[in-house]
Design a protein around this motif. Structure first.
Motif, short mmCIF file in Angstrom:
data_model
loop_
_atom_site.label_atom_id
_atom_site.label_comp_id
_atom_site.label_asym_id
_atom_site.label_seq_id
_atom_site.Cartn_x
_atom_site.Cartn_y
_atom_site.Cartn_z
N ILE A 34 0.99 -1.08 -0.27
CA ILE A 34 -0.01 -0.09 -0.11
C ILE A 34 0.79 1.43 0.02
N VAL A 35 0.70 2.07 -1.15
CA VAL A 35 1.28 3.45 -0.95
C VAL A 35 0.32 4.52 -0.85
N SER A 36 0.53 5.48 -0.06
CA SER A 36 -0.29 6.36 0.50
C SER A 36 0.47 7.70 1.09
N ALA A 37 0.10 8.85 0.63
CA ALA A 37 0.58 10.12 1.09
C ALA A 37 0.21 10.25 2.61
N GLU A 38 -0.80 9.59 2.92
CA GLU A 38 -1.10 9.67 4.54
C GLU A 38 0.13 8.95 5.41
N PHE A 39 0.97 8.16 4.69
CA PHE A 39 2.01 7.58 5.48
C PHE A 39 3.19 8.36 5.56
N SER A 40 3.01 9.44 4.82
CA SER A 40 4.41 10.27 5.02
C SER A 40 4.50 10.97 6.38
N GLY A 41 5.92 10.73 6.82
CA GLY A 41 6.11 11.39 8.03
C GLY A 41 5.76 10.46 9.30
N ARG A 42 5.07 9.11 8.92
CA ARG A 42 4.69 8.35 10.26
C ARG A 42 5.69 6.97 10.06
N ASN A 43 5.76 6.42 11.10
CA ASN A 43 6.53 5.36 11.40
C ASN A 43 5.75 4.07 10.81
N ARG A 44 6.26 2.84 10.82
CA ARG A 44 5.51 1.79 10.28
C ARG A 44 4.48 1.31 11.06
N VAL A 45 4.24 1.25 12.40
CA VAL A 45 3.45 1.12 13.27
C VAL A 45 2.36 2.10 13.02
N GLN A 46 2.44 3.25 13.05
CA GLN A 46 1.36 4.43 12.60
C GLN A 46 0.82 4.14 11.14
N GLN A 47 1.47 3.70 10.14
CA GLN A 47 1.19 3.28 8.77
C GLN A 47 0.26 2.23 9.01
N HIS A 48 0.64 1.21 9.75
CA HIS A 48 -0.40 -0.01 9.97
C HIS A 48 -1.58 0.42 10.66
N GLN A 49 -1.36 1.23 11.58
CA GLN A 49 -2.79 1.45 12.37
C GLN A 49 -3.78 2.31 11.49
N LEU A 50 -3.43 3.11 10.59
CA LEU A 50 -4.13 3.63 9.45
C LEU A 50 -4.91 2.66 8.72
N VAL A 51 -4.22 1.58 8.29
CA VAL A 51 -4.91 0.37 7.27
C VAL A 51 -5.69 -0.32 8.26
#
Length: 81
Positions: A34-51
């Protein structure tokens, strides 16, 4: 039965993605890139939490396992070389 397309629709309904691929063939175990601009500036845990937030209760009720690789657009461009 849960399908990769169903998961993809759930994610893209809540999270703007520039690239997303979801695979899986047994109805319970899936993998995603998954590639999203929402992930910019977030660590992997935070990115996965968004998903996980995008999938909501379906992660408990319908989807047994989701292995994911998440990238910001910049990280994705670097990954692609």
């Amino acid at each position: 039965m849960v399908t990769p397309d169903y998961i993809k629709q759930l994610i893209t309904a809540s999270l703007p993605c520039t690239h997303i691929v979801v695979e899986g063939d047994d109805g319970t175990h899936f993998s995603a890139v998954i590639v999203s601009a929402e992930f910019s500036g977030r660590n992997r845990v935070q990115q996965h939490q968004l998903v996980y937030k995008a999938l909501g209760d379906r992660m408990r009720d319908e989807i047994h396992a989701l292995s994911m690789k998440t990238f910001s657009p910049q990280e994705w461009a670097e990954q692609q070389g």
